[in-house]
Design an enzyme around this catalytic site. Structure first.
Site, short mmCIF file in Angstrom:
data_model
loop_
_atom_site.label_atom_id
_atom_site.label_comp_id
_atom_site.label_asym_id
_atom_site.label_seq_id
_atom_site.Cartn_x
_atom_site.Cartn_y
_atom_site.Cartn_z
N ASN A 1 -7.49 -3.11 17.33
CA ASN A 1 -6.28 -3.83 17.69
C ASN A 1 -5.11 -3.00 17.19
OD1 ASN A 1 -4.17 -5.66 17.98
ND2 ASN A 1 -4.72 -6.79 16.11
N ARG B 1 0.82 -1.23 0.00
CA ARG B 1 0.00 0.00 0.00
C ARG B 1 0.85 1.27 0.00
NH1 ARG B 1 -3.71 -2.29 4.86
NH2 ARG B 1 -1.77 -3.45 5.19
N ASP C 1 5.48 -1.30 11.84
CA ASP C 1 4.93 -0.11 11.19
C ASP C 1 4.13 0.76 12.17
OD1 ASP C 1 2.68 -1.70 11.51
OD2 ASP C 1 2.00 -1.54 9.43
C1 UD1 Z 1 -2.49 -5.64 11.49
C2 UD1 Z 1 -3.48 -6.51 12.30
C3 UD1 Z 1 -4.69 -5.64 12.65
C4 UD1 Z 1 -4.27 -4.41 13.40
C5 UD1 Z 1 -3.20 -3.63 12.63
C6 UD1 Z 1 -2.62 -2.52 13.50
C7 UD1 Z 1 -3.23 -8.79 11.50
C8 UD1 Z 1 -3.80 -9.87 10.65
N1 UD1 Z 1 -3.89 -7.63 11.50
O1 UD1 Z 1 -3.13 -5.31 10.28
O2 UD1 Z 1 -5.59 -6.39 13.45
O3 UD1 Z 1 -5.39 -3.57 13.61
O4 UD1 Z 1 -2.12 -4.49 12.25
O5 UD1 Z 1 -1.75 -1.69 12.79
O6 UD1 Z 1 -2.24 -9.01 12.17
N2 UD1 Z 1 4.17 -8.78 8.49
C9 UD1 Z 1 5.11 -9.78 8.47
N3 UD1 Z 1 4.85 -10.92 7.79
C10 UD1 Z 1 3.67 -11.12 7.16
C11 UD1 Z 1 2.70 -10.11 7.20
C12 UD1 Z 1 2.98 -8.95 7.90
O7 UD1 Z 1 6.20 -9.64 9.04
O8 UD1 Z 1 3.50 -12.21 6.58
C13 UD1 Z 1 4.48 -7.53 9.23
C14 UD1 Z 1 4.45 -6.30 8.36
O9 UD1 Z 1 5.73 -6.02 7.85
C15 UD1 Z 1 3.96 -5.23 9.33
C16 UD1 Z 1 3.18 -6.00 10.37
O10 UD1 Z 1 3.49 -7.36 10.21
O11 UD1 Z 1 5.03 -4.58 9.98
C17 UD1 Z 1 1.66 -5.81 10.21
O12 UD1 Z 1 1.30 -6.21 8.90
P1 UD1 Z 1 0.26 -5.36 8.06
O13 UD1 Z 1 0.09 -6.00 6.75
O14 UD1 Z 1 0.61 -3.93 8.10
O15 UD1 Z 1 -1.07 -5.61 8.92
P2 UD1 Z 1 -2.37 -4.71 8.99
O16 UD1 Z 1 -3.21 -4.98 7.81
O17 UD1 Z 1 -2.01 -3.29 9.23
CA CA Z 2 -0.13 -2.19 9.40
#
Ligand code: UD1
Ligand code: CA
Length: 460
Positions: free
Chosen positions: A171, A17, A104
């Site tokens: 969350n 995004r 993030d």
């Molecule tokens: C996530 C949460 C959501 C919360 C939000 C808060 C989940 C499924 N959802 O959503 O409930 O409200 O954060 O900001 O957890 N990442 C990995 N490996 C992966 C996927 C993600 O390391 O396979 C890391 C990303 O780099 C990032 C973090 O996890 O730093 C969160 O991932 P992101 O895709 O931003 O989750 P959100 O959709 O924001």
């Molecule tokens: Ca996020």
């Protein structure tokens, strides 16, 4: 005995995004990559182990963070639950508390993290979720509570029903877990959802169904919890972090005339009674001593600025500037310069890799590069140190009390000895002895009545 504490930072995602070739967690907020903010805060807690999960741009993230954390690679980004699972070989069977933070969420403070852990341990819960209430919760996972107000589960925005989307409690992506319960529950997480991912928040429902104790810690400071998924949120995070930094300085006794237009980096130190005018960017390891005045519209990076110094509409990098110095307007202090006390560097003067000792002046329109300027030297308007022959740089030395007339060229290497004078308009190629007057220009001749002669010639 206090429980052992572990931390896992999730930083493997690409961040589609953001629409960027730079991996999301490396996008800077106030000059520091988001994930580094998170890791730095975590490092204030007493942790037995800090593990960062990397994937996209793993090498770059590792290089940025260095050895303040361990790294585990998540080869395929199958979701936040899958990401946490990668830490299992390191800590999966350990007893203790594990805090999980997303890479993030750069605004999260160590105080909030600590409060979360403390509540978690005091309540002896299996999970404690850091939550916040937002007016616009779009995009975040929602906290679904039951009739007795206990947490039931977290539902992702994309999977939420109309009714669930109206929930304002989100969350934040930060949680505390009983470590063993976390890794046990992760075995049961599936990817049966809108995104086909293994969601970490699903652990909550799994533990709930087992009858485990789930609690939430709702922070009042919802601005801390912002998750940066796109550039709009990035700009918001930047603004919030700047506001936080600026408030800190104002509380410490610094006057910011317009804090909304003052950009101060994370590692800048400013003493009380400094005044900063609008439009300034102050960065790096800069230290500004008391009673200095900076700006408007100035750029300072990695400088030490002495007390009482005034720097207006100017740029200064990697230099040391003494006390009660006047700089600008429109001066440029380039790296490795050392300016003593009571010096004046005036309008349109560029100083590069030069020393100015106490009480010296270059008030107008000069280039002073690779020079050593002694005490109480006066450098006249338009003076240039000619330091470069196209291949090499050479040094100009101007000793104490020397006086350099306007529009002089000092062709380096050259020394103007103590107390010497250089006549205006001179091009100096040889050393000038102590107390000598050096004139290096052609003599003036006046041709009396010559203009009449020319005019008469024209009229013929
Ligand atoms: C996530 C949460 C959501 C919360 C939000 C808060 C989940 C499924 N959802 O959503 O409930 O409200 O954060 O900001 O957890 N990442 C990995 N490996 C992966 C996927 C993600 O390391 O396979 C890391 C990303 O780099 C990032 C973090 O996890 O730093 C969160 O991932 P992101 O895709 O931003 O989750 P959100 O959709 O924001
Ligand atoms: Ca996020």
């Amino acid at each position: 005995m206090a429980k052992r504490r572990y931390a896992i930072v999730l930083a493997a995602g690409q961040g589609t995004r953001m629409k960027s070739s730079l991996y999301k967690v490396l996008h800077p907020v106030v000059g520091k990559p988001m994930v580094e903010h998170v890791v730095d805060q975590l490092n204030h807690l007493k942790l037995s182990e800090l593990i960062t999960i990397v994937g996209f741009g793993a090498e770059k993230v590792k290089e940025q963070l260095g050895d303040v954390t361990k790294f585990v690679t998540q080869e395929k980004q199958l979701g936040t639950g899958h990401a946490v699972m990668q830490a299992e070989p390191l800590i999966g069977s350990a007893e203790g508390t594990t805090i999980v933070v997303c890479g993030d969420t750069p605004l999260l403070t160590k105080e909030t993290m600590e409060a979360l852990i403390n509540q978690h341990e005091a309540e002896d819960a299996k999970v404690t979720i850091l939550t916040a209430k937002l007016d616009d919760a779009t995009g975040y996972g929602r906290i679904v509570r039951n009739t007795t107000n206990g947490v039931e589960k977290i539902v992702e925005h994309k999977d939420a029903s109309e009714k669930e989307r109206n929930i304002k409690e989100i969350n934040t992506g930060t949680y505390c877990f009983d470590n063993q319960a976390l890794f046990e529950a992760l075995q049961h997480v599936t990817n049966d959802n809108a995104q086909g991912e293994y969601y970490l928040p699903d652990v909550i429902e799994i533990l709930k169904d087992k009858g485990e104790k789930i609690t939430a810690y709702q922070t009042e400071d919802y601005e801390e919890t912002i998750g940066v998924n796109d550039r709009v949120a990035l700009a918001k995070a930047e603004k919030l972090m700047r506001t936080r930094i600026n408030h800190g300085h104002m509380k410490n006794g610094v006057t910011l005339i317009d804090p909304d237009h003052t950009y101060i980096g994370m590692d800048v130190t400013i003493e009380p009674d400094v005044t900063i005018y609008p439009g300034c960017t102050i960065d790096g390891n800069t230290v500004i001593k008391e009673n200095a005045t900076i700006g408007p519209n100035s750029e300072i990076k990695n400088c030490e600025i002495g007390s009482g110094t005034v720097l207006k509409q100017s740029v200064a990098h990697d230099s040391k500037i003494g006390e009660n110095v006047q700089i600008g307007p429109f001066a440029h202090i380039r790296p490795l310069s050392e300016i003593g006390n009571n010096v004046r560097i005036g309008n349109f003067v560029e100083v590069k890799k030069s020393v100015f000792e106490d009480g010296s002046k270059a008030s107008h329109l000069s280039y002073i590069g690779d020079a050593e300027v002694g005490k109480k030297v006066n450098i006249g308007c338009g003076t240039i140190t000619v330091n470069y022959d196209g291949e090499n740089k050479f040094k100009t030395i101007i000793e104490d009390d020397a006086f350099i007339g306007c529009n002089s060229n000092l062709i380096a290497p050259v020394t103007i000895k103590k107390g010497a004078y250089v006549a205006a308009g001179s091009t100096i190629t040889k050393d000038v002895p102590e107390n000598a007057l050096s004139i290096a220009r052609s003599r003036q001749t006046n041709k009396e009545g010559y203009v009449e002669k020319i005019k008469n010639r024209k009229n013929k």
